[in-house]
Design a protein around this motif. Structure first.
Motif, PDB file in Angstrom:
ATOM      1  N   GLU A 189       0.868  -1.181   0.000  1.00 27.32           N
ATOM      2  CA  GLU A 189       0.000   0.000   0.000  1.00 27.32           C
ATOM      3  C   GLU A 189       0.905   1.230   0.000  1.00 27.32           C
ATOM      4  OE1 GLU A 189      -1.848   3.508   1.275  1.00 27.32           O
ATOM      5  OE2 GLU A 189      -0.360   2.461   2.512  1.00 27.32           O
ATOM      6  N   ALA A 190       0.639   2.182  -0.883  1.00 27.50           N
ATOM      7  CA  ALA A 190       1.441   3.406  -0.950  1.00 27.50           C
ATOM      8  C   ALA A 190       0.515   4.615  -0.940  1.00 27.50           C
ATOM      9  CB  ALA A 190       2.319   3.408  -2.200  1.00 27.50           C
ATOM     10  N   HIS A 191       0.978   5.724  -0.346  1.00 27.90           N
ATOM     11  CA  HIS A 191       0.149   6.929  -0.220  1.00 27.90           C
ATOM     12  C   HIS A 191       1.056   8.159  -0.137  1.00 27.90           C
ATOM     13  CE1 HIS A 191       1.005   5.342   3.880  1.00 27.90           C
ATOM     14  NE2 HIS A 191       1.317   6.614   4.112  1.00 27.90           N
ATOM     15  N   ILE A 192       0.434   9.319  -0.142  1.00 26.97           N
ATOM     16  CA  ILE A 192       1.148  10.575   0.067  1.00 26.97           C
ATOM     17  C   ILE A 192       0.965  10.986   1.518  1.00 26.97           C
ATOM     18  CG2 ILE A 192       1.351  13.005  -0.562  1.00 26.97           C
ATOM     19  CD1 ILE A 192       2.220  11.107  -2.771  1.00 26.97           C
ATOM     20  N   ASN A 193       2.075  11.162   2.225  1.00 22.09           N
ATOM     21  CA  ASN A 193       2.032  11.615   3.617  1.00 22.09           C
ATOM     22  C   ASN A 193       1.624  13.076   3.636  1.00 22.09           C
ATOM     23  OD1 ASN A 193       2.705  12.638   6.186  1.00 22.09           O
ATOM     24  ND2 ASN A 193       4.345  11.126   6.440  1.00 22.09           N
ATOM     25  N   SER A 194       0.474  13.383   4.243  1.00 23.70           N
ATOM     26  CA  SER A 194      -0.046  14.748   4.210  1.00 23.70           C
ATOM     27  C   SER A 194       0.781  15.711   5.041  1.00 23.70           C
ATOM     28  CB  SER A 194      -1.498  14.765   4.701  1.00 23.70           C
ATOM     29  OG  SER A 194      -1.585  14.269   6.027  1.00 23.70           O
ATOM     30  N   LEU A 195       1.640  15.223   5.934  1.00 20.01           N
ATOM     31  CA  LEU A 195       2.457  16.123   6.737  1.00 20.01           C
ATOM     32  C   LEU A 195       3.667  16.636   5.971  1.00 20.01           C
ATOM     33  CD1 LEU A 195       2.535  14.510  10.301  1.00 20.01           C
ATOM     34  CD2 LEU A 195       1.192  16.456   9.494  1.00 20.01           C
ATOM     35  N   GLY A 198       4.142  15.669   2.349  1.00 25.65           N
ATOM     36  CA  GLY A 198       3.890  15.619   0.916  1.00 25.65           C
ATOM     37  C   GLY A 198       4.677  14.558   0.169  1.00 25.65           C
ATOM     38  N   ARG A 199       5.300  13.607   0.887  1.00 26.24           N
ATOM     39  CA  ARG A 199       6.141  12.613   0.231  1.00 26.24           C
ATOM     40  C   ARG A 199       5.361  11.337  -0.105  1.00 26.24           C
ATOM     41  NH1 ARG A 199      11.149  12.955   4.543  1.00 26.24           N
ATOM     42  NH2 ARG A 199      11.883  15.037   3.981  1.00 26.24           N
ATOM     43  N   TRP A 200       5.764  10.725  -1.226  1.00 24.34           N
ATOM     44  CA  TRP A 200       5.262   9.389  -1.537  1.00 24.34           C
ATOM     45  C   TRP A 200       5.806   8.430  -0.488  1.00 24.34           C
ATOM     46  CZ3 TRP A 200       7.440   4.620  -2.500  1.00 24.34           C
ATOM     47  CH2 TRP A 200       6.619   3.665  -3.103  1.00 24.34           C
ATOM     48  N   THR A 201       4.934   7.599   0.077  1.00 27.25           N
ATOM     49  CA  THR A 201       5.327   6.743   1.199  1.00 27.25           C
ATOM     50  C   THR A 201       4.871   5.311   0.962  1.00 27.25           C
ATOM     51  OG1 THR A 201       5.136   8.620   2.719  1.00 27.25           O
ATOM     52  CG2 THR A 201       5.153   6.407   3.694  1.00 27.25           C
ATOM     53  N   ARG A 202       5.803   4.392   1.131  1.00 23.11           N
ATOM     54  CA  ARG A 202       5.492   2.976   1.014  1.00 23.11           C
ATOM     55  C   ARG A 202       4.953   2.479   2.362  1.00 23.11           C
ATOM     56  NH1 ARG A 202       8.518  -0.474  -2.530  1.00 23.11           N
ATOM     57  NH2 ARG A 202       9.963   1.273  -2.602  1.00 23.11           N
ATOM     58  N   GLY A 233       4.121  -4.806   8.673  1.00 18.63           N
ATOM     59  CA  GLY A 233       4.060  -3.347   8.672  1.00 18.63           C
ATOM     60  C   GLY A 233       5.117  -2.707   9.548  1.00 18.63           C
ATOM     61  N   HIS A 234       5.419  -1.456   9.237  1.00 15.69           N
ATOM     62  CA  HIS A 234       6.290  -0.630  10.067  1.00 15.69           C
ATOM     63  C   HIS A 234       5.650   0.751  10.090  1.00 15.69           C
ATOM     64  CE1 HIS A 234      10.676   0.746  11.077  1.00 15.69           C
ATOM     65  NE2 HIS A 234       9.833   0.920  12.074  1.00 15.69           N
ATOM     66  N   GLN A 235       4.824   0.979  11.094  1.00 14.74           N
ATOM     67  CA  GLN A 235       3.978   2.168  11.136  1.00 14.74           C
ATOM     68  C   GLN A 235       4.684   3.352  11.809  1.00 14.74           C
ATOM     69  OE1 GLN A 235       1.933   0.515   9.014  1.00 14.74           O
ATOM     70  NE2 GLN A 235       0.106   1.337  10.004  1.00 14.74           N
ATOM     71  N   HIS A 236       4.273   4.550  11.421  1.00 13.08           N
ATOM     72  CA  HIS A 236       4.820   5.779  12.004  1.00 13.08           C
ATOM     73  C   HIS A 236       3.664   6.739  12.278  1.00 13.08           C
ATOM     74  CE1 HIS A 236       8.186   3.989   9.754  1.00 13.08           C
ATOM     75  NE2 HIS A 236       8.926   4.469  10.738  1.00 13.08           N
ATOM     76  N   PRO A 237       2.912   6.502  13.339  1.00 15.26           N
ATOM     77  CA  PRO A 237       1.756   7.369  13.608  1.00 15.26           C
ATOM     78  C   PRO A 237       2.187   8.804  13.904  1.00 15.26           C
ATOM     79  CG  PRO A 237       2.217   5.960  15.484  1.00 15.26           C
ATOM     80  CD  PRO A 237       3.097   5.489  14.379  1.00 15.26           C
ATOM     81  N   GLN A 238       1.298   9.745  13.605  1.00 11.45           N
ATOM     82  CA  GLN A 238       1.634  11.148  13.845  1.00 11.45           C
ATOM     83  C   GLN A 238       1.638  11.429  15.332  1.00 11.45           C
ATOM     84  OE1 GLN A 238      -2.035  12.639  11.883  1.00 11.45           O
ATOM     85  NE2 GLN A 238      -2.255  13.896  13.700  1.00 11.45           N
ATOM     86  N   ASN A 239       2.480  12.369  15.736  1.00 11.41           N
ATOM     87  CA  ASN A 239       2.492  12.748  17.142  1.00 11.41           C
ATOM     88  C   ASN A 239       1.415  13.814  17.392  1.00 11.41           C
ATOM     89  OD1 ASN A 239       3.435  15.221  16.258  1.00 11.41           O
ATOM     90  ND2 ASN A 239       5.544  14.874  16.898  1.00 11.41           N
ATOM     91  N   PRO A 240       1.081  14.073  18.649  1.00  8.30           N
ATOM     92  CA  PRO A 240      -0.024  15.025  18.924  1.00  8.30           C
ATOM     93  C   PRO A 240       0.198  16.420  18.345  1.00  8.30           C
ATOM     94  CG  PRO A 240       0.557  13.756  20.890  1.00  8.30           C
ATOM     95  CD  PRO A 240       1.594  13.453  19.860  1.00  8.30           C
ATOM     96  N   GLN A 241       1.449  16.812  18.177  1.00  9.96           N
ATOM     97  CA  GLN A 241       1.727  18.150  17.658  1.00  9.96           C
ATOM     98  C   GLN A 241       1.648  18.198  16.131  1.00  9.96           C
ATOM     99  OE1 GLN A 241       3.911  16.650  19.989  1.00  9.96           O
ATOM    100  NE2 GLN A 241       2.715  17.680  21.603  1.00  9.96           N
ATOM    101  N   ARG A 242       1.420  17.037  15.462  1.00 13.22           N
ATOM    102  CA  ARG A 242       1.305  16.959  14.011  1.00 13.22           C
ATOM    103  C   ARG A 242       2.530  17.534  13.298  1.00 13.22           C
ATOM    104  NH1 ARG A 242      -3.113  15.734  11.385  1.00 13.22           N
ATOM    105  NH2 ARG A 242      -2.536  17.065   9.623  1.00 13.22           N
ATOM    106  N   THR A 243       3.703  17.340  13.892  1.00 14.70           N
ATOM    107  CA  THR A 243       4.913  17.836  13.251  1.00 14.70           C
ATOM    108  C   THR A 243       5.680  16.725  12.539  1.00 14.70           C
ATOM    109  OG1 THR A 243       6.152  17.517  15.304  1.00 14.70           O
ATOM    110  CG2 THR A 243       5.186  19.698  14.913  1.00 14.70           C
ATOM    111  N   GLU A 244       5.362  15.471  12.866  1.00 13.66           N
ATOM    112  CA  GLU A 244       6.036  14.344  12.218  1.00 13.66           C
ATOM    113  C   GLU A 244       5.129  13.128  12.285  1.00 13.66           C
ATOM    114  OE1 GLU A 244       9.604  13.597  14.354  1.00 13.66           O
ATOM    115  OE2 GLU A 244       8.585  13.005  16.196  1.00 13.66           O
ATOM    116  N   GLY A 245       5.556  12.058  11.645  1.00 15.21           N
ATOM    117  CA  GLY A 245       4.738  10.854  11.603  1.00 15.21           C
ATOM    118  C   GLY A 245       3.989  10.755  10.288  1.00 15.21           C
ATOM    119  N   ASP A 246       2.953   9.940  10.271  1.00 18.45           N
ATOM    120  CA  ASP A 246       2.239   9.643   9.024  1.00 18.45           C
ATOM    121  C   ASP A 246       0.758   9.437   9.323  1.00 18.45           C
ATOM    122  OD1 ASP A 246       1.311   8.809   6.600  1.00 18.45           O
ATOM    123  OD2 ASP A 246       2.818   7.236   6.312  1.00 18.45           O
TER     124      ASP A 246
END
Length: 489
Positions: free
Chosen positions: A331-337, A339-343, A365-378
């Motif tokens: 599954e691939a998508h664009i990370n809205s934080l 703007g990168r293509w992400t596998r 899977g290797h997930q990277h959930p966003q942190n509460p400040q929405r500065t990083e993650g996916d």
């Protein structure tokens, strides 16, 4: 009237016939003095004496069952030696190695009824606590005339097991157990520890889900660098160690790679599934037919069928470990934080060789959930996992499913948006999940046996799982065996 020559011929023939007659009458040739035993009625000199009594037979018996339980590998059967009514001993061989000798003396009225005159005490039943997914053979030890005899072999088949491990790439520096300073552990030594654990415990997972698995690394160096592995060398090393220590044959189902820039140097690493080819067959190319998207593509979005990173610049034996083009789903998508293509996560399907046509879906899977400040993650990684589950399970609809979908992942947090899954085992951020039977009907109705490796939990004195002497990564490895439940289908 006879001539002189004819009379000589008659005397010669008479002499020869006399020798033959004497031989037949005495059983001894005139020339050698040895008895001629190759005649219809051999002389007494040919009799070697009384013959040994004929054995009634070698041991008979049967291996009735080999099954995984929460306590270990449970083995039952029976054995009789026709030369005695007493109980005999049997050897238990696991993967061709003698591990135990036990006496077949448990009560088996069915055996006694089937073999009158020997009694009922000829059964055996034992549990080998340290073995999983193994071939078991039983040898009856002969009593009296005759020879030992193999009574049969069986395998524990109706279960599925998964080992999940974030292998931490090629990391070699680790904080000491006391929190002061670092220790160096060569990545090759860490990988060997996985194989040693498998050998020591007799655990042969059907599937090993690896995150941060290096596939290709290139440094800018003037001299050869032992730290710089060849393509797929990490996979080949792990698989070769498993083969050496356990005899099991593992293969690479796929390697789903991400590009990681490290200044002038770069690394391709990501999610990999390897599997026990003695038990499983990779069916991804059958279920996910059609032209796959190349691994190098960084534009295609959504759930797609992909090939793995090509095994170039590597030896033929290593490349031969990969199944075909290393086909898998991604599954691939664009990370809205950012703007990168992400596998996103990847998946493959298998079937147990003993039950052809019954498929297993494993998602890594290797997930990277966003942190509460929405500065990083996916923010898109959880919906991406949901989309992969839906698409791959739908692709399996024409096929018989052996078990509900299995997810093995480093979530870097708790699993999200998966209310139709339940936790089979977890350690920290690493989870193995199983789909609920109501939403994902399948043939196997499992109970679970789990383990965390190393068994010691990380504490304040060290930041990783286990001690420096036992760690495999900065994460614990999570193991689950899904065992066929009594009364299941």
């Amino acid at each position: 009237m006879t001539t002189k020559s004819s009379r000589r011929w008659i005397r010669y023939a008479f002499a020869v016939s006399t020798v033959l007659v004497l031989t037949n009458l005495s059983g001894v040739t005139a020339a050698s003095g040895r008895p001629d035993c190759d005649v219809p009625n051999p002389p007494p000199a040919c009799d070697p004496g009384p013959k040994p009594p004929k054995a009634k037979g070698n041991p008979i018996g049967h291996v009735d069952s080999v099954a995984s339980t929460s306590k270990g590998l449970h083995i039952t059967g029976w054995a009789i030696d026709p030369d005695t009514a007493a109980a005999i001993d049997v050897q238990i061989l696991v993967d061709g190695k003698l591990v135990k000798v036990t006496t077949a003396n448990t009560d088996r009225p069915d055996v006694g009824a089937a073999h009158p005159g020997f009694g009922n005490a000829h059964g055996f039943e034992l549990t080998l606590s340290a073995r999983r997914h193994t071939a078991v053979c039983v040898v009856g030890l002969n009593t009296g005339p005759g020879a030992n005899r193999q009574l049969g072999c069986d395998r524990e088949e109706r279960s599925v097991s998964v080992l999940d491990l974030n292998i931490a790439g090629l990391g070699e520096k680790w904080r000491n157990d006391n929190g002061q300073g670092d220790a160096t552990i060569a990545w090759r030594d860490r990988y060997r520890r996985v194989a040693h654990w498998m050998s020591r415990t007799g655990t042969l997972p059907d599937v090993i889900a690896l995150q941060e698995m290096p596939v290709l690394k290139r440094w800018v160096t003037l001299l050869p660098d032992a730290f710089d592995p060849d393509p797929y060398e990490a996979h080949a090393l792990l698989i070769a160690q498993i083969k050496t220590l356990t005899g099991a044959n593992y293969r690479i189902a796929y390697a789903s790679t991400d590009f990681v820039a490290e200044g002038l140097n770069h690394l391709y690493q990501g999610r990999t599934l390897i599997y026990n080819a003695d038990r499983l067959r990779n069916t991804t190319s059958t279920v996910a037919s059609g032209q796959p998207v190349p691994d190098s593509d960084t534009s295609t979005l959504g759930v797609q069928t992909r090939s793995s990173l090509p095994c170039f610049f590597s030896d033929r034996a290593t490349c031969a470990l990969i199944d075909g083009d290393g086909r898998h789903w991604v599954e691939a998508h664009i990370n809205s934080l950012n703007g990168r293509w992400t596998r996103g996560p990847a998946a493959a399907t298998f079937e147990i060789k003993a039950y052809p046509g019954n498929h297993i879906l494993v998602i890594n899977g290797h997930q990277h959930p966003q942190n509460p400040q929405r500065t990083e993650g996916d923010p898109e990684d959880a919906p991406g996992l949901r989309a992969l589950v839906n698409a791959t399970w739908a692709a399996l609809q024409p096929y018989q499913k052996f078990i509900a979908p299995i997810i093995a992942a480093d979530f870097n947090g708790d699993p999200e948006l998966l209310p139709d899954f339940e936790t089979a085992n977890a350690a920290g951020v690493d989870f193995i999940l199983l789909g609920k039977s109501e939403q994902f009907p399948a043939r196997l109705s499992p109970v679970r046996e789990g383990e965390i490796i190393p068994s010691s939990s990380p504490g304040p004195e060290w930041p990783h799982c286990g001690s420096v002497g036992t760690l495999l990564s900065d994460h614990c490895a999570v193991f689950v065996q899904f065992i066929h439940a009594p009364g299941g289908r």
